[in-house]
Write an enzyme that holds these catalytic residues in place. Structure first.
Site, short mmCIF file in Angstrom:
data_model
loop_
_atom_site.label_atom_id
_atom_site.label_comp_id
_atom_site.label_asym_id
_atom_site.label_seq_id
_atom_site.Cartn_x
_atom_site.Cartn_y
_atom_site.Cartn_z
CB SER A 221 55.93 27.89 47.98
OG SER A 221 56.03 28.58 49.19
CG ASP B 225 49.22 29.24 47.69
OD1 ASP B 225 48.44 30.15 47.34
OD2 ASP B 225 49.32 28.86 48.86
CG HIS C 52 51.65 26.75 50.68
ND1 HIS C 52 51.46 27.86 49.86
CD2 HIS C 52 53.01 26.62 50.81
CE1 HIS C 52 52.64 28.36 49.51
NE2 HIS C 52 53.59 27.62 50.07
#
Length: 341
Positions: A184, A208, A273
């Site tokens: 992330s 991600d 996610h």
């Protein structure tokens, strides 16, 4: 001061002049910015970018602190991290061994070095033998406000680069076997680390990479495929919390890259996610994610890449030498998630 700026940002986000909902395209003309309670606030791109420029000025003047800590795990201390600093005394007192490959692991928003993704990924690498696994803890990731965490990404990445440079120059760590793995916001921290090392990092794995407040057309301000010899992205919540357009030289799209099986009612996207970290740990451990090569990323998202498996496995150690392009990755709804055994 910081509170005033955050309130101003929230006021801008709620501005009466914001784009109508029907005209909003996340990541293209604005962003749905995640809030701590799981909701999203829309911010038009021009408003957000103006705010971020002002914030970058404050950051560059050193008016904010960016604490970063490093915890070393090895086969000698696989579960209890040894805090290390960029000093010879600290490294000499640890189990760091330059003869072994090194892996940096960087968490995302709201997390810390004790997050389950760090445990899973370090255990996966250490299951294969001797590695220096260095888990990064960056305190600004735990800002209540996502935008404040975003503003710390560049400075955090530079601090990671500083540690990499020190281990390389003073302790013989090889850049040729170095991986920097980030989830992330941590994926963009990894990108900034790669942009600031003395010499090229071998591999960056972006799990991600975060979309809100990052522009695809500004690769110098996000993880990009030029930040290491090889950059791999595993994209699992594209268009919501993560990018849908390909980030890595090798871009992998489990289940088409938007949502993941076994994540029902995933309104915030948090489950999909987070799957990127689960898949990656399993890929390192089991090497069991078969892939289908696609003509482009749109085909991967549409799952329109045929049914013939390629020779490439997602997350494989050998990808740096042979992989480029976009890949569709079929996955199961529960562990083992990889479909090849």
């Amino acid at each position: 001061m910081k509170t005033i700026i955050l309130l101003a940002f929230c006021a801008l986000a709620a501005s009466a002049y914001a784009l109508e909902e029907a005209d909003r395209v996340n990541g293209e003309n604005g962003w749905y910015v995640p809030q701590l309670d799981g909701t999203f606030e829309w911010v038009d791109m021009d408003v957000a970018e103006e705010w971020m420029e002002q914030q970058e000025l404050l950051e560059s003047r050193g008016l904010t602190t960016v604490p970063v800590k490093f915890y070393l795990y090895t086969s000698s201390n696989p579960t209890k991290g040894k805090k290390i600093t960029a000093s010879t005394k600290s490294i000499d007192a640890s189990h760091f061994n330059a003869a072994h490959p090194t892996r940096f692991v960087i968490h995302g928003w709201t997390q810390s070095y004790t997050a389950s993704m760090n445990k899973d990924i370090r255990a996966a690498w250490l299951s294969h033998g001797d590695y220096n696994v260095i888990v990064v803890d960056w305190a600004r990731a735990r800002s209540v406000d996502y935008a404040t965490s975003v503003m710390a990404v560049a400075a955090t990445g530079k601090k990671v680069a500083k540690m990499i440079n020190f281990l390389h120059s003073d302790h013989g760590m090889s850049l040729d076997s170095l991986y920097v793995i980030g989830h992330s916001l941590g994926a963009h921290v990894a990108g900034y680390a790669g942009k600031n090392t003395d010499g090229q990092v071998h591999t960056i794995i972006g799990l991600d990479p975060a979309l809100p407040l990052f522009s695809y057309n500004k690769p110098n301000k996000r993880l990009s495929s030029d930040d290491a010899h090889y950059v791999e992205s595993i994209q699992t919540n594209g268009g919501t919390l993560g990018f849908l357009k390909p980030i890595g030289k090798g871009a992998f799209y489990p289940n088409g890259g938007k949502t993941q099986p076994g994540c029902p009612l995933d309104v915030t996207g948090a489950c999909s996610h987070g799957r990127s970290t689960t898949y990656y740990a399993e890929a390192v451990r089991e090497d069991n994610f078969g892939t289908i090569k696609c003509h482009d990323y749109e085909a991967a998202v549409a799952k329109d890449c045929g049914s013939t498996y390629s020779s490439v496995r997602m997350g494989a150690d050998t990808n740096a030498y042979m992989v480029a392009g976009d890949f569709y990755v079929p996955v199961n709804s529960k562990a083992p998630f990889g479909m090849i055994h």
